[in-house]
Design a protein around this motif. Structure first.
Motif: not given
Length: 507
Positions: A373-374, A400-406, A378-380, A423-425
């Motif tokens: 779910l996380y 959104l960058e910060q939320k993605t990394i978190e 992150g992908l979204l 891979v994504n990070i």
């Protein structure tokens, strides 16, 4: 006297006719009990013809007696269920004749009559004092007969015949869902599952009011599976585009930038130095040649993207249909976690980012330790960040960058070897490093010297950010490479080498 004699003669004639009628029905019943279905059929049809003729002669409406209809229904039920080759071509017509007889009883007989109860009423054991052991109605017997035939065929692994028998049973009792479900199981057991039939039967079950969640799940599963063809295309096209970009376009663009920088560095000295002019002409020519090489690569990528758009459009039609089935299922089973997860997946596949984030957060309330779910969130957020960057909304993109990394860090906290998150990070940091690298290249000449001394502090800061992000990218790609599943096409060796080169070139 003559009048009396004539009356007696008429009475005798009527009695004889009634006797012949009764005898035909009785003979039909007796032949049925004896298993002589041809004789039973002949006798009951004869009885019906005589009864019709009698009523027509008297000018009365043709209403066949309940007992006659019951025997007719029983005879044709037996013919429908017979394994004899004599009746092989009669099954469908026999079922129609039997049900027609039973339905006529239903419409014209009182529910309290013995004939009605025999045709339509089923008693469970102990429910009725007359039938202590219980009894099936004749309609139920016909239904059960085909259910038994279907069960026998299924046990013999003749799934096509079993499916036909179960479908026949489902048509006998129009509210039935059990036989339809059995038919769906047969359709699944075929060497090549009949997905269209499964979808059709799932819809029928739901239309008949089935609350069994399996019907909803099968409909959802097999509808979504229709998108597999387009998903495979999209996956292959994505690999093709990434490989073309990484292995052809990016190296050419880097080479082009290098040639342009070198040409620009020599441009200022052209009037004073023939060597500088020669170098300028050389690098300008190489830049032009490189641009010519880039053009067809970009055309190839544009062609891939056009194919992606077509495949995505077709897939989205199927996702939208599936989403409708999921929402219908959730009305009946609102707390089902699998249905909720499927809804999230569909929103993500359809690029409905805000809806998907909302559904993911709702699911997290019930399952806060689920790394998937996380990962979804992150992908979204990453997708939203890309949209914000294209719209040049720097503030929203940074948030959104910060939320993605978190979100990705939370995934790795729960599952340190989560391949997708690694891979994504890693790609996130690689793209940031690449961006800083381009900024640095714009501020230095081909020797690496800062073009304008005023930009030295800026270049130093950019290089520090570049090295920091490239190092993180390299570390995550290295971890991802250690967890790379068989058949995965990511070229981590290439990405790690490029990250390493960016680090070394800017130290």
């Amino acid at each position: 006297m003559k009048f009396v004699k004539r009356s007696v003669a008429v009475l005798l004639t009527v009695a004889a006719a009634n006797g012949a009628y009764a005898q035909s029905v009785s003979k039909a019943d007796a032949a049925l009990v004896a298993g002589d279905l041809n004789e039973a059929k002949t006798q009951i049809e004869g009885a019906i013809d005589k009864e019709i003729a009698k009523l027509q002669k008297k000018g009365k409406p043709v209403t066949i007696k309940g007992k006659t209809l019951l025997v007719k229904g029983n005879v044709y039920s037996a013919i429908a269920l017979s394994d004899s080759s004599i009746f092989a071509d009669m099954q469908e017509a026999a079922i129609d004749s039997a049900l027609s007889a039973y339905n006529t009883i239903k419409s014209q007989e009182k529910e309290t009559s013995a004939v009605y109860k025999d045709a339509w009423v089923t008693y469970a054991a102990g429910e009725n004092s007359t039938y202590i052991q219980g009894k099936n109605s004749k309609v139920q017997d016909l239904y059960q007969g085909f259910m038994n035939k279907g069960g026998t065929a299924y046990n013999e692994e003749d799934f096509n015949s079993a499916m036909e028998d179960f479908l026949t049973a489902s048509n006998i009792i129009s509210t039935d869902t059990t036989a339809i479900f059995n038919a769906m199981i047969c359709a699944q057991q075929l060497d090549e599952p009949d997905t269209e039939k499964i979808r059709e039967l799932s819809k029928t079950m739901i239309e008949r009011g089935a609350t069994n969640i399996d019907a909803h799940r099968l409909l959802i599963h097999y509808t979504m599976s229709e998108a597999q063809e387009f998903e495979t295309q999209l996956s292959e096209l994505d690999v093709q585009k990434r490989q073309t970009t990484q292995e052809q376009l990016r190296p050419l663009e880097e080479t082009l930038a290098d040639y342009k920088d070198k040409a620009e560095a020599n441009k200022a000295y052209m009037k004073k130095s023939k060597a500088a002019k020669d170098r300028y002409n050389k690098f300008s020519k190489l830049a032009t040649e490189t641009e010519a090489k880039i053009a067809p690569v970009k055309e190839e990528i544009a062609g891939i993207e056009a194919k992606e758009a077509t495949a995505k459009e077709e897939a989205n039609k199927i996702y939208a249909e599936t989403l409708g089935y999921v929402e219908n299922a959730l009305e009946v089973h609102p707390t089902d976690a699998n249905l909720q997860q499927t809804k999230i997946v569909l929103y993500m596949k359809m690029d409905k980012i805000d809806e998907a984030i909302a559904e993911n957060k709702k699911s997290l309330e019930a399952d806060p330790s689920n790394p998937e779910l996380y990962f979804n969130i992150g992908l979204l957020y990453s997708n939203k960040m890309d949209v914000a960057k294209k719209a040049e909304n720097a503030e929203e993109a940074a948030e959104l960058e910060q939320k993605t990394i978190e979100s990705y860090n939370k995934v790795l906290e729960l599952n340190p070897n989560h391949y997708g998150a690694l891979v994504n990070i890693g790609d996130f940091y690689y793209q940031k490093a690449n961006g800083f690298n381009r900024e640095v290249e714009n501020l230095v000449d081909y020797t690496g010297k800062v073009k304008n001394s005023k930009d030295k502090a800026k270049v130093d800061a950019l290089k520090a950010d570049l090295i920091d992000n490239a190092t993180k990218a390299k570390d995550y790609f290295t971890q991802a490479q250690s967890n790379q599943p068989a058949g995965d096409s990511n070229n981590f060796e290439l990405l790690i080498n490029r990250a390493d080169r960016m680090i070394k070139n800017n130290q």
